[in-house]
Design a protein around this motif. Structure first.
Motif, mmCIF file in Angstrom:
data_model
loop_
_atom_site.group_PDB
_atom_site.id
_atom_site.type_symbol
_atom_site.label_atom_id
_atom_site.label_comp_id
_atom_site.label_asym_id
_atom_site.label_seq_id
_atom_site.Cartn_x
_atom_site.Cartn_y
_atom_site.Cartn_z
ATOM 1 N N LEU A 133 41.724 40.906 51.389
ATOM 2 C CA LEU A 133 42.292 39.565 51.121
ATOM 3 C C LEU A 133 43.055 38.729 52.298
ATOM 4 C CD1 LEU A 133 44.316 39.952 47.775
ATOM 5 C CD2 LEU A 133 42.253 38.684 48.035
ATOM 6 N N GLU B 108 43.420 27.894 36.949
ATOM 7 C CA GLU B 108 42.380 28.069 38.075
ATOM 8 C C GLU B 108 42.212 29.392 38.717
ATOM 9 O OE1 GLU B 108 42.237 25.173 42.221
ATOM 10 O OE2 GLU B 108 43.787 24.871 40.692
ATOM 11 N N PRO B 109 43.386 30.060 39.174
ATOM 12 C CA PRO B 109 43.016 31.051 39.816
ATOM 13 C C PRO B 109 42.278 32.204 39.012
ATOM 14 C CG PRO B 109 45.374 30.577 39.999
ATOM 15 C CD PRO B 109 44.802 29.659 38.849
ATOM 16 N N THR C 260 53.169 25.124 47.933
ATOM 17 C CA THR C 260 51.731 25.496 47.181
ATOM 18 C C THR C 260 51.653 24.395 45.998
ATOM 19 O OG1 THR C 260 52.930 26.738 45.400
ATOM 20 C CG2 THR C 260 52.212 27.754 47.644
ATOM 21 N N ALA D 151 46.677 37.279 46.087
ATOM 22 C CA ALA D 151 45.560 36.866 45.290
ATOM 23 C C ALA D 151 45.685 35.599 44.608
ATOM 24 C CB ALA D 151 45.038 37.873 44.258
ATOM 25 N N VAL D 152 46.741 35.260 44.059
ATOM 26 C CA VAL D 152 47.026 33.921 43.262
ATOM 27 C C VAL D 152 47.639 32.903 44.454
ATOM 28 C CG1 VAL D 152 48.185 32.834 41.522
ATOM 29 C CG2 VAL D 152 47.240 34.982 41.156
ATOM 30 N N GLY E 261 47.698 32.924 47.570
ATOM 31 C CA GLY E 261 46.969 32.999 48.814
ATOM 32 C C GLY E 261 45.740 32.062 48.779
ATOM 33 N N ARG E 262 45.453 31.610 47.441
ATOM 34 C CA ARG E 262 44.386 30.394 47.279
ATOM 35 C C ARG E 262 44.735 29.196 47.962
ATOM 36 N NH1 ARG E 262 40.739 31.861 43.357
ATOM 37 N NH2 ARG E 262 40.428 29.461 42.921
ATOM 38 N N THR E 263 46.093 28.845 47.865
ATOM 39 C CA THR E 263 46.733 27.455 48.208
ATOM 40 C C THR E 263 47.395 27.398 49.086
ATOM 41 O OG1 THR E 263 48.315 27.308 46.337
ATOM 42 C CG2 THR E 263 46.082 26.602 45.805
ATOM 43 N N ILE F 231 47.961 32.847 54.190
ATOM 44 C CA ILE F 231 48.223 34.184 53.801
ATOM 45 C C ILE F 231 49.284 34.633 54.554
ATOM 46 C CG2 ILE F 231 47.268 36.387 53.562
ATOM 47 C CD1 ILE F 231 44.899 35.122 52.669
#
Length: 889
Positions: free
Chosen positions: A69, A195-196, A269, A305-306, A308-310, A313
């Motif tokens: 990740l 969404e995630p 976010t 993981a969740v 860090g998508r938006t 990181i």
């Protein structure tokens, strides 16, 4: 007096004259354990190692997932982001941490209300704060909040079952509350959660609604008065609606404020706060379920993981680091300072110290142990991360490179040593205290020599001062080198080492590996320095793990020598509990304290090392002796068991990591108030007078007079055994051996000059308490003979100035019948209900009740994680002598 002896012989006590005696009440001569028990024994013995292996595998997989990740993230960018965090965000995070820990006290307060126990709120708040500061940070068995609560509440007179209920209530309440808060997030913001994970929002909302409906049904059942719910025979009593509401509000405040700590540190976010709270709750739950200490890696993996998508990181990693620092380390620092100050004030106040100050002393060892564990982790991780360039430039001007290199390497290995020392501090070992003081002092100096690490120096200095302030709490004389690391502590060490390796690869991901790195020594070359440090830590950890798992068993078994028996007999003569006279049989192994003033008598069966009763001798020698016995059992790959221990000593066994389970209740008769007058003892008086009319005469034989009657006594014993087709028992019960019987006074009943019944009497020189062991009755003795013997004996002992007569334990009696009772109580009640025809449980207690005794609980103390049923089965085999082993015929 022991439980099984009297039960085996009271079958005659309630029989009318002329009737045949009932079948033998004892059925201790069981056949060897069957396949099911052997499988259970095997699983129990290997469970800790399996848990250790699973934990290590989970941790490795989690860090591999995290490395994927954050594969494109640069360590320097994370550090820059960390330094750029606004002070306002840090202040807000600290504020939310304070609110979260305040709300956590609601858990303990509600649990006490549920049990109808009253404890002043300042004490509840202090215990709750320290329990969560330690439990959140350490997060594994030996240092959990449950251990802290038992040490605190147990000293306040709580029964072990009550403390277990407090811990169970808090655990269940937290789980249900966490589910409720997660469900609210799923219902109010399903789109952000969906969404995630790739599910439709209506599915997410439906899951949340179902969880809320289930929780609502529980609340409705409580409100309608249906407080008792059950499943497969296990019943639970629901708290009142007021307590449930308060508990849910507390959980809502706790989870939302702790989530807010991380929320204010994270970058902007697309997630709404309700959705983030749901994700946060899931991450916490998975961290707890993983059994990895403090959920390290598991929690971070979910958030990265969740979120860090938006979001960036590197900003998420920076926020996670600050979150761990503020929400975990800062409260532990505060708890350390608090208990240290309270200890100093309590020492100054002496006997006049308040209950709050005394509570601080009880909590100090666990808190300092957790802080030492954290500082050891910090030193290991510090060894694999680079120091500030400005600090290294300053050191290069006046400090030789070999000193810097050596300080860096030694401090990293010292960090691993502090993790090991932390276990000894949790058990209040004086050897661990000295090792901690020296190691922490050296590490503080090395932190300046390796990189002028001011923050490390200050934290280590605080720990050093706290250790000095709480010196008197670490008074248990035992060597740190003799302790064996349990799988829980090995998992903690593995967590630190694996995490350090993962951090090393992340920090130096842009450095190409080559063999030459190991031999590069320069101020500016940090990667080689970190490689050497982690190699030293890995080698030390590996050697420690192999030594702990493969070290040869220690501790002796077998019969004691004549000199040891003489030494033990001299000790028991000057203590108040006469049942220790069982040592005279010579069938139990003896373990003496280091000062040779106290001893433990024990036997070994399968994986159980069973100590009979509490230690014998002055109480000042008990703590080290108990610890010595527990360590000896663990070193041999077994479990420590203490059989028939008294309630006032339970905190001693809890400190050594043992869990108590109620065995039954012992009957104590106050001899000063015992007589045959009044209506309450009319049945005893009538039976006593009838026995005298039947020609029964009571006589007390001194040891010097027993020898001339030995043949007649043995004849009565042989007839008694033959009629019942029984054989002599062992361990907690005496056997008719001439040397043993001849060393004790014997109470006899004669008829027409012939002995028809007898009982061996156990006393000590203090003449405080007295009990009996062997009791035998001839076949032609009139009905009620044993009842006459006991009555006459009590009257005789009263005239002799003795204060208490111990009628022995009624097994599995006095157990809670509440639906909220622990599982052990329910299991024991089932045994009593269905086993009455094999063992005269109710008849035994009814006979003892005739003498109107005071009932006092007795406990089985077992090493944490072990099954009390398996331990009790091993005790039964020891008593019966049915298997070849340490103790047998």
């Amino acid at each position: 007096m022991t439980d099984t002896t009297l039960s085996a012989q009271t079958s005659d006590l309630n029989e009318p004259a002329g009737q045949a005696p009932a079948p033998s009440a004892t059925r201790l001569d069981q056949p060897p354990p069957g396949l099911r028990q052997r499988i259970a024994e095997f699983a129990s013995s290997w469970k800790p190692l399996l848990s250790l292996g699973i934990g290590v595998v989970v941790l490795v997989l989690v860090w591999v997932a995290i490395s994927h990740l954050i594969g494109e993230v640069n360590y320097d960018d994370v550090v820059d982001t960390l330094h750029a965090t606004p002070l306002s965000a840090i202040a807000a995070a600290i504020g939310f941490t304070v609110l979260s820990f305040l709300s956590l006290s609601i858990y303990d307060y509600s649990a006490l209300q549920y049990l109808k126990k009253r404890v002043p709120y300042p004490l509840v708040a202090l215990t709750s704060f320290c329990a969560y500061a330690v439990g959140n940070t350490a997060g594994f068995g030996p240092l959990t909040g449950g251990a802290i609560r038992f040490r605190f509440y147990g000293r306040m007179g709580f029964e072990p079952a009550d403390v277990a209920k407090v811990v169970a209530f808090i655990t269940v309440a937290f789980g249900l509350g966490l589910a409720g808060v997660t469900a609210l997030g799923l219902v109010f913001d399903p789109a952000d959660v969906a969404e995630p994970i790739g599910l439709p929002p209506f599915v997410i909302a439906g899951i949340g609604a179902a969880i809320l409906a289930a929780l609502g049904a529980l609340c409705l059942a409580s409100a309608l008065g249906r407080r008792r719910i059950g499943f497969r025979g296990i019943a639970v009593e629901l708290p009142s609606p007021r307590i449930m509401a308060a508990q849910f509000i507390g959980t809502l405040l706790d989870v939302t404020t702790s989530a807010a700590v991380l929320w204010v540190l994270l970058p902007q976010t697309d997630l709404g706060f309700p959705a983030f709270v749901a994700i946060y709750a899931v991450a916490i739950g998975l961290g707890v379920a993983s059994h990895v200490p403090a959920g390290v890696g598991v929690f971070e993996a979910v958030i990265v993981a969740v979120v860090g998508r938006t979001a960036s990181i590197d900003e998420v990693l920076s926020a996670l680091f600050l979150y761990r620092l503020i929400y975990y380390a800062l409260p532990l620092l505060a708890a350390t300072g608090t208990v240290s100050v309270m200890e100093l004030r309590g020492a100054a106040a002496g006997a006049r110290s308040s209950r709050v100050l005394r509570a601080g002393a009880r909590l100090a060892p666990r808190v300092l142990s957790a802080f030492t564990l954290v500082m050891g982790t910090v030193l290991v991780l510090s060894g694999v991360t680079p120091a500030a360039d400005s600090h290294l430039d300053l050191l290069s001007q006046f400090m030789p490179l070999p000193i810097v290199e050596g300080a860096h390497f030694i401090e990293s290995v010292l960090g691993l040593g502090l993790i090991v020392i932390a276990r000894g501090l949790a058990h209040r070992l004086d050897g661990a205290w000295w090792a901690a003081v020296v190691s922490v002092g050296v590490a503080a100096i090395l932190s300046l020599l390796k990189a002028i690490a001011i923050s490390e120096f200050l934290a280590l200095s605080l720990l050093f001062l706290a250790l000095l302030a709480t010196r008197r709490e670490f008074s248990r004389p035992a060597s740190l080198l003799h302790q064996t690391l349990t799988p829980g502590w090995l998992l903690a060490i593995a967590t630190v080492v694996i995490s350090a390796i993962a951090v090393l690869f992340f920090v130096y991901s842009d450095v190409d590996y080559s063999r030459e790195l190991w031999w590069q020594f320069e101020f500016s070359e940090e990667a080689p320095r970190s490689l050497r440090a982690i190699l030293g830590v890995v080698i030390a950890a590996g050697a420690l793990g192999v030594w702990s798992l493969l070290r040869p068993p220690k501790g002796k078994t077998g019969r004691p020598s004549a000199a040891e028996l003489a030494e033990a007999t001299a000790i028991l003569a000057h203590q108040s509990h006469p049942d220790a006279n069982l040592v005279r049989l010579g069938d139990k192994t003896l373990l003496f304290s280091e000062d040779r003033k106290a001893f433990i008598m024990y036997g070994r069966q399968a994986h159980s090392w069973v100590a009979l009763f509490d230690p014998v001798g002055p109480r000042s020698s008990w703590p080290g002796l108990v610890w010595q016995f527990v360590e000896m059992a663990q070193a041999a790959g077994g479990r420590a068991v203490f059989y028939q221990v008294q309630p006032q000593n339970l905190s001693l066994y809890a400190d050594a990591g043992l869990q108590p389970f109620k065995l039954g209740e012992a009957a104590h008769v106050d001899l000063a108030s015992f007589d045959l007058k009044g209506g309450k003892r009319a049945s005893l008086r009538h039976a006593f007078n009838r026995a005298q009319r039947d020609g029964l005469i009571f006589e007390m034989l001194a040891p010097a007079d027993v020898a001339r009657e030995m043949d007649e006594l043995q004849a009565v014993s042989n007839v008694w055994l033959a009629e019942r087709k029984a054989r002599e028992k062992r361990f907690s019960i005496g056997a008719f051996e001439r040397d043993y019987v001849g060393a004790l006074p014997v109470a006899v009943v004669r008829r027409e000059g012939r002995i028809v019944a007898f009982a061996t009497v156990m006393t000590t020189d203090l003449k405080n308490e007295v009990t009996v062991d062997l009791m035998r009755c001839a076949s032609d003795a009139p009905g009620g003979t044993m009842e006459f013997l006991f009555t006459a004996l009590l009257l005789h002992l009263k005239d002799e100035g003795y204060r208490v007569f111990d009628l022995g334990m009624a097994p599995l009696s006095g157990l809670s019948e509440s639906p909220a009772a622990p599982f052990w109580h329910k299991l024991a009640r089932t045994v009593v209900e269905h086993g009455e025809r094999f063992y005269n449980f109710n008849g035994l207690r009814a006979f003892k009740a005739k003498f109107q005794p005071e009932w006092q609980p007795r406990y089985l103390a077992v090493s944490g994680g072990a099954s009390p049923a398996l331990a009790l089965a091993d005790v039964t085999v020891l008593i019966s002598g049915g298997l070849k082993g340490v103790v047998g015929k």
